[in-house]
Design a protein around this motif. Sequence first.
Motif, mmCIF file in Angstrom:
data_model
loop_
_atom_site.group_PDB
_atom_site.id
_atom_site.type_symbol
_atom_site.label_atom_id
_atom_site.label_comp_id
_atom_site.label_asym_id
_atom_site.label_seq_id
_atom_site.Cartn_x
_atom_site.Cartn_y
_atom_site.Cartn_z
ATOM 1 N N PRO A 1 0.814 -1.225 0.000
ATOM 2 C CA PRO A 1 0.000 0.000 0.000
ATOM 3 C C PRO A 1 0.850 1.279 0.000
ATOM 4 O O PRO A 1 0.458 2.288 -0.596
ATOM 5 C CB PRO A 1 -0.828 -0.082 1.278
ATOM 6 N N THR A 2 2.021 1.231 0.660
ATOM 7 C CA THR A 2 2.882 2.407 0.672
ATOM 8 C C THR A 2 3.351 2.734 -0.742
ATOM 9 O O THR A 2 3.287 3.889 -1.189
ATOM 10 C CB THR A 2 4.089 2.186 1.603
ATOM 11 N N TRP A 3 3.821 1.747 -1.470
ATOM 12 C CA TRP A 3 4.285 1.983 -2.838
ATOM 13 C C TRP A 3 3.132 2.404 -3.748
ATOM 14 O O TRP A 3 3.266 3.344 -4.531
ATOM 15 C CB TRP A 3 4.961 0.725 -3.397
ATOM 16 N N LEU A 4 1.998 1.697 -3.650
ATOM 17 C CA LEU A 4 0.858 2.056 -4.514
ATOM 18 C C LEU A 4 0.408 3.497 -4.284
ATOM 19 O O LEU A 4 0.163 4.241 -5.237
ATOM 20 C CB LEU A 4 -0.312 1.096 -4.284
ATOM 21 N N CYS A 5 0.278 3.885 -3.027
ATOM 22 C CA CYS A 5 -0.176 5.251 -2.741
ATOM 23 C C CYS A 5 0.887 6.278 -3.119
ATOM 24 O O CYS A 5 0.570 7.327 -3.694
ATOM 25 C CB CYS A 5 -0.535 5.387 -1.269
ATOM 26 N N GLY A 6 2.142 5.999 -2.780
ATOM 27 C CA GLY A 6 3.196 6.972 -3.036
ATOM 28 C C GLY A 6 3.550 7.123 -4.494
ATOM 29 O O GLY A 6 3.926 8.214 -4.944
ATOM 30 N N ALA A 7 3.466 6.051 -5.272
ATOM 31 C CA ALA A 7 3.903 6.102 -6.665
ATOM 32 C C ALA A 7 2.760 6.176 -7.669
ATOM 33 O O ALA A 7 2.942 6.697 -8.764
ATOM 34 C CB ALA A 7 4.762 4.875 -6.972
ATOM 35 N N TRP B 1 4.799 10.846 0.184
ATOM 36 C CA TRP B 1 5.355 9.618 0.759
ATOM 37 C C TRP B 1 5.103 9.529 2.257
ATOM 38 O O TRP B 1 4.984 8.439 2.814
ATOM 39 C CB TRP B 1 6.844 9.495 0.431
ATOM 40 N N GLY B 2 4.973 10.666 2.920
ATOM 41 C CA GLY B 2 4.607 10.655 4.341
ATOM 42 C C GLY B 2 3.203 10.107 4.558
ATOM 43 O O GLY B 2 2.945 9.289 5.450
ATOM 44 N N VAL B 3 2.259 10.569 3.711
ATOM 45 C CA VAL B 3 0.877 10.075 3.784
ATOM 46 C C VAL B 3 0.837 8.592 3.406
ATOM 47 O O VAL B 3 0.160 7.785 4.055
ATOM 48 C CB VAL B 3 -0.052 10.913 2.872
ATOM 49 N N ALA B 4 1.571 8.212 2.380
ATOM 50 C CA ALA B 4 1.598 6.810 1.952
ATOM 51 C C ALA B 4 2.186 5.915 3.043
ATOM 52 O O ALA B 4 1.678 4.820 3.306
ATOM 53 C CB ALA B 4 2.396 6.672 0.656
ATOM 54 N N ALA B 5 3.243 6.383 3.689
ATOM 55 C CA ALA B 5 3.857 5.596 4.768
ATOM 56 C C ALA B 5 2.924 5.468 5.967
ATOM 57 O O ALA B 5 2.868 4.421 6.620
ATOM 58 C CB ALA B 5 5.179 6.223 5.191
ATOM 59 N N ALA B 6 2.184 6.537 6.265
ATOM 60 C CA ALA B 6 1.225 6.468 7.375
ATOM 61 C C ALA B 6 0.126 5.450 7.077
ATOM 62 O O ALA B 6 -0.263 4.663 7.952
ATOM 63 C CB ALA B 6 0.621 7.847 7.631
ATOM 64 N N LEU B 7 -0.376 5.445 5.852
ATOM 65 C CA LEU B 7 -1.387 4.460 5.468
ATOM 66 C C LEU B 7 -0.810 3.044 5.528
ATOM 67 O O LEU B 7 -1.453 2.119 6.041
ATOM 68 C CB LEU B 7 -1.915 4.759 4.069
ATOM 69 N N GLY B 8 0.411 2.886 5.014
ATOM 70 C CA GLY B 8 1.056 1.570 5.074
ATOM 71 C C GLY B 8 1.281 1.107 6.498
ATOM 72 O O GLY B 8 1.099 -0.067 6.820
#
Length: 163
Positions: free
Chosen positions: A21-27, A41-48
């Motif tokens: 999920p981190t990669w999908l959201c961030g990229a 990437w901060g938001v993506a990492a928080a979701l991950g």
Amino acid sequence: MQRSVRWVAAVLVTAAAFAVPTWLCGAVVLPPALKDPAIRWGVAAALGAALAALAAAWGHSFASRTGGESSQPVPAGGPVQATGERAVAIHGNSTGGISTGDTGASRTPADLPARQEPAPPAAVPAPPSAPGSVTASGERSIAISGNPGGNISTGDHPGGGQA
């Protein structure tokens, strides 16, 4: 499945629950909405991390469960009899609480009926024991062949009364 294999599976699922999920959201998902990569990437990492926490909770329960395995093998064969009043006889492993007493709401002495002398208990003949047999023949008796794995009570619980 062995416990070590379950732990490895739990760790892999937790890592995947963070990474994917981190990669999908961030990229893929967030670039059109958030242009700043630090925020994206901060938001993506928080979701991950949130999804990985859920996966870790599942992984812990999956890896630490006994899954039908027991520390003691279940004995084979033998009759199981419960002949007494409120008697319990279990062949194998029990994993729950067992109570043969009275439970109920707390009562004050004024709520209890006048105490009468109980009649002498009738003699319950014990059935003949066979190797591997489980017998509970007395009043409020419990017989378990194996590991009960829980609380056992043969009397009244605190706060309850016997009429």
